[in-house]
Motif scaffolding. Sequence first.
Motif, PDB file in Angstrom:
ATOM      1  N   TYR A 120       6.336  -3.268  15.928  1.00  0.00           N
ATOM      2  CA  TYR A 120       6.895  -2.601  14.773  1.00  0.00           C
ATOM      3  C   TYR A 120       5.760  -2.173  13.680  1.00  0.00           C
ATOM      4  O   TYR A 120       5.258  -3.141  13.253  1.00  0.00           O
ATOM      5  CB  TYR A 120       7.937  -3.028  14.475  1.00  0.00           C
ATOM      6  N   ALA A 121       5.258  -1.029  13.379  1.00  0.00           N
ATOM      7  CA  ALA A 121       4.409  -0.653  12.483  1.00  0.00           C
ATOM      8  C   ALA A 121       5.464  -0.271  11.185  1.00  0.00           C
ATOM      9  O   ALA A 121       6.135   0.583  11.217  1.00  0.00           O
ATOM     10  CB  ALA A 121       3.585   0.485  12.527  1.00  0.00           C
ATOM     11  N   ILE A 122       5.333  -1.058   9.983  1.00  0.00           N
ATOM     12  CA  ILE A 122       6.329  -1.059   9.038  1.00  0.00           C
ATOM     13  C   ILE A 122       5.779  -0.616   7.533  1.00  0.00           C
ATOM     14  O   ILE A 122       4.965  -1.134   7.148  1.00  0.00           O
ATOM     15  CB  ILE A 122       7.079  -2.361   8.892  1.00  0.00           C
ATOM     16  N   GLY A 123       6.375   0.378   6.913  1.00  0.00           N
ATOM     17  CA  GLY A 123       6.145   1.005   5.801  1.00  0.00           C
ATOM     18  C   GLY A 123       4.805   1.673   5.633  1.00  0.00           C
ATOM     19  O   GLY A 123       4.274   1.855   6.575  1.00  0.00           O
ATOM     20  N   GLY A 124       3.970   1.309   4.396  1.00  0.00           N
ATOM     21  CA  GLY A 124       2.704   1.679   4.321  1.00  0.00           C
ATOM     22  C   GLY A 124       2.859   3.050   3.182  1.00  0.00           C
ATOM     23  O   GLY A 124       3.577   3.227   2.327  1.00  0.00           O
ATOM     24  N   LEU A 125       1.558   3.592   3.246  1.00  0.00           N
ATOM     25  CA  LEU A 125       1.525   4.728   2.235  1.00  0.00           C
ATOM     26  C   LEU A 125       1.379   6.004   2.835  1.00  0.00           C
ATOM     27  O   LEU A 125       0.726   5.871   3.843  1.00  0.00           O
ATOM     28  CB  LEU A 125       0.331   4.594   1.394  1.00  0.00           C
ATOM     29  N   VAL A 126       2.304   6.935   2.367  1.00  0.00           N
ATOM     30  CA  VAL A 126       2.170   8.324   2.928  1.00  0.00           C
ATOM     31  C   VAL A 126       2.014   9.323   1.759  1.00  0.00           C
ATOM     32  O   VAL A 126       2.897   9.372   0.950  1.00  0.00           O
ATOM     33  CB  VAL A 126       3.550   8.819   3.896  1.00  0.00           C
ATOM     34  N   ASN A 127       0.806  10.121   1.685  1.00  0.00           N
ATOM     35  CA  ASN A 127       0.717  10.921   0.625  1.00  0.00           C
ATOM     36  C   ASN A 127       0.513  10.117  -0.717  1.00  0.00           C
ATOM     37  O   ASN A 127       1.241  10.729  -1.786  1.00  0.00           O
ATOM     38  CB  ASN A 127       1.648  11.919   0.533  1.00  0.00           C
ATOM     39  N   MET A 150      13.472   1.514   6.701  1.00  0.00           N
ATOM     40  CA  MET A 150      14.219   0.372   5.686  1.00  0.00           C
ATOM     41  C   MET A 150      14.859   0.855   4.628  1.00  0.00           C
ATOM     42  O   MET A 150      14.672   2.172   4.181  1.00  0.00           O
ATOM     43  CB  MET A 150      13.006  -0.323   4.901  1.00  0.00           C
ATOM     44  N   ARG A 151      15.582   0.387   3.881  1.00  0.00           N
ATOM     45  CA  ARG A 151      16.586   0.806   2.778  1.00  0.00           C
ATOM     46  C   ARG A 151      15.626   0.811   1.450  1.00  0.00           C
ATOM     47  O   ARG A 151      15.980   1.570   0.554  1.00  0.00           O
ATOM     48  CB  ARG A 151      17.482  -0.317   2.342  1.00  0.00           C
ATOM     49  N   VAL A 152      14.421   0.248   1.568  1.00  0.00           N
ATOM     50  CA  VAL A 152      13.478   0.182   0.382  1.00  0.00           C
ATOM     51  C   VAL A 152      12.024   0.772   0.830  1.00  0.00           C
ATOM     52  O   VAL A 152      11.733   0.198   1.950  1.00  0.00           O
ATOM     53  CB  VAL A 152      13.296  -1.147  -0.207  1.00  0.00           C
ATOM     54  N   ALA A 153      11.510   1.548   0.170  1.00  0.00           N
ATOM     55  CA  ALA A 153      10.073   1.836   0.552  1.00  0.00           C
ATOM     56  C   ALA A 153       9.140   0.856   0.247  1.00  0.00           C
ATOM     57  O   ALA A 153       9.090   0.394  -0.847  1.00  0.00           O
ATOM     58  CB  ALA A 153       9.534   3.192  -0.082  1.00  0.00           C
ATOM     59  N   ARG A 154       8.011   0.631   0.873  1.00  0.00           N
ATOM     60  CA  ARG A 154       7.239  -0.769   0.913  1.00  0.00           C
ATOM     61  C   ARG A 154       5.790  -0.424   1.237  1.00  0.00           C
ATOM     62  O   ARG A 154       5.616   0.292   2.324  1.00  0.00           O
ATOM     63  CB  ARG A 154       7.671  -1.951   1.609  1.00  0.00           C
ATOM     64  N   GLU A 155       5.020  -0.851   0.705  1.00  0.00           N
ATOM     65  CA  GLU A 155       3.631  -1.041   1.210  1.00  0.00           C
ATOM     66  C   GLU A 155       2.986  -2.261   1.200  1.00  0.00           C
ATOM     67  O   GLU A 155       3.438  -3.247   0.399  1.00  0.00           O
ATOM     68  CB  GLU A 155       2.627  -0.125   0.444  1.00  0.00           C
ATOM     69  N   PHE A 156       1.758  -2.517   2.015  1.00  0.00           N
ATOM     70  CA  PHE A 156       1.245  -3.984   2.195  1.00  0.00           C
ATOM     71  C   PHE A 156      -0.058  -3.986   2.073  1.00  0.00           C
ATOM     72  O   PHE A 156      -0.896  -3.860   3.129  1.00  0.00           O
ATOM     73  CB  PHE A 156       1.945  -4.551   3.506  1.00  0.00           C
ATOM     74  N   HIS A 157      -0.482  -4.254   0.640  1.00  0.00           N
ATOM     75  CA  HIS A 157      -2.015  -4.408   0.863  1.00  0.00           C
ATOM     76  C   HIS A 157      -2.334  -5.380  -0.531  1.00  0.00           C
ATOM     77  O   HIS A 157      -1.376  -5.466  -1.451  1.00  0.00           O
ATOM     78  CB  HIS A 157      -2.909  -3.122   0.477  1.00  0.00           C
ATOM     79  N   SER A 158      -3.503  -5.785  -0.887  1.00  0.00           N
ATOM     80  CA  SER A 158      -3.788  -6.653  -1.857  1.00  0.00           C
ATOM     81  C   SER A 158      -4.930  -5.757  -2.598  1.00  0.00           C
ATOM     82  O   SER A 158      -5.335  -4.693  -2.250  1.00  0.00           O
ATOM     83  CB  SER A 158      -4.140  -8.024  -1.621  1.00  0.00           C
ATOM     84  N   ASP A 159      -5.568  -6.323  -3.698  1.00  0.00           N
ATOM     85  CA  ASP A 159      -6.684  -5.954  -4.401  1.00  0.00           C
ATOM     86  C   ASP A 159      -7.840  -5.697  -3.558  1.00  0.00           C
ATOM     87  O   ASP A 159      -8.185  -6.349  -2.613  1.00  0.00           O
ATOM     88  CB  ASP A 159      -7.138  -6.918  -5.694  1.00  0.00           C
ATOM     89  N   THR A 160      -8.657  -4.709  -3.967  1.00  0.00           N
ATOM     90  CA  THR A 160      -9.851  -4.475  -3.336  1.00  0.00           C
ATOM     91  C   THR A 160     -10.878  -5.600  -3.724  1.00  0.00           C
ATOM     92  O   THR A 160     -11.114  -6.066  -4.751  1.00  0.00           O
ATOM     93  CB  THR A 160     -10.286  -3.107  -3.893  1.00  0.00           C
TER      94      THR A 160
END
Length: 385
Positions: A120-127, A150-160
């Motif tokens: 399962y690939a979940i959420g992330g950034l699109v445009n 999902m009911r809420v748009a989500r992305e998963f990353h931390s600081d550079t």
Amino acid sequence: MNGEEPRRRRRMTILMLPNDLVYNCLARVSRLYYPILSLVSKRFRSLLASTELYQTRTLLGRTECCLYVCLRLHSGTQTLRWFTLSREPINSTKTLVPISSPNSPSALWSDAVMVGPNIYAIGGLVNDNASSSVMVMDCRSHTWREAPPMRVAREFHSDTWREAPPIPMRTYREFLHSACVLDGKIYVPGGSEDLDLTNWMEVLDTKTQTWEFFQIPSKEIFEGSKYLTAVYEGTFFVKCVYKHVMYKVHKGRWRAADIILKDSWGDRRYSCYCVIENVFYRYNDSKINWYDFNDRVRKTLKGFVGLPSLTRFSLAKMVDYRGKMALLWEEHVFVDNRKETRFWCAEIAIEKRHKQEIWGVVEWSGVVSTTSKPYSLAHVLATTI
């Protein structure tokens, strides 16, 4: 020509057999060779991707653990590529073989988990916008499909952050564990700034394919921007990285978690962890530790000796590999004044001995991929099929 004709004759012979017999033959072949066999013909590709073949493998007791690796290309497009660990037909060396699929997910900074034979690939950034999309890959056929969003748009990353010397400076995003699986349900926390107690976490029931919000007991859980999750001893844990806060979910109820276990996760950029047979393992500074639940202390995995090119600055991932440990890490080298990234893999057997000691035996290690492009490890997952 004399050598080609017998090969053609043998190939035609097996293709003339009924499907049931072909399945019986293919089920006895290690899945590490399937990428090579898929090149024989279109019919072979279809047979290798069929659910009937994997039903036959199960009936014959020929299931095996398969490793999947996702690499991120650090360029303008931030491309994600999925690979499976395969075996070369000539020298039997193991290598990463790319998985090609027209419907593969393209969202950046998505999270990924394994449920049965499905990724399962979940959420992330699109445009540049957070996404609620969920894509699923069937590891038997290597085909992607859409799942309920999902009911809420989500992305998963931390600081550079940047790598430490002596490795040349290079920009990365450090992934922290977010989504986690318990009893066939995917728990997805955080991933957005506009959240409250009622929608900070949502859960996907993979059997019914429905999403529900899972209310959390205190806002202190999500006041930090980074967090870790894991399933351990049949319990779901969530930890805020930069605060001394850790909770667990046991039998559907939130409770405060063991403060000693909290300290065993590690907050360093080069740390990674996994749970194997209810034992919590962590890689950090070229060492592997495990958490002794009875003594409430962290112990060193004995017998484990530093692997080639494994340094404290290696970005690594580890996963339960059917009771063993699969450890993957990066090595950055210069060859003829050109920078290369080598991806190593090691298979480590776990031996529980007397006096509550655990030993790690390195059964195999080697370079599974080499590239001059700026790729880095994003996800490492394993399944038994």
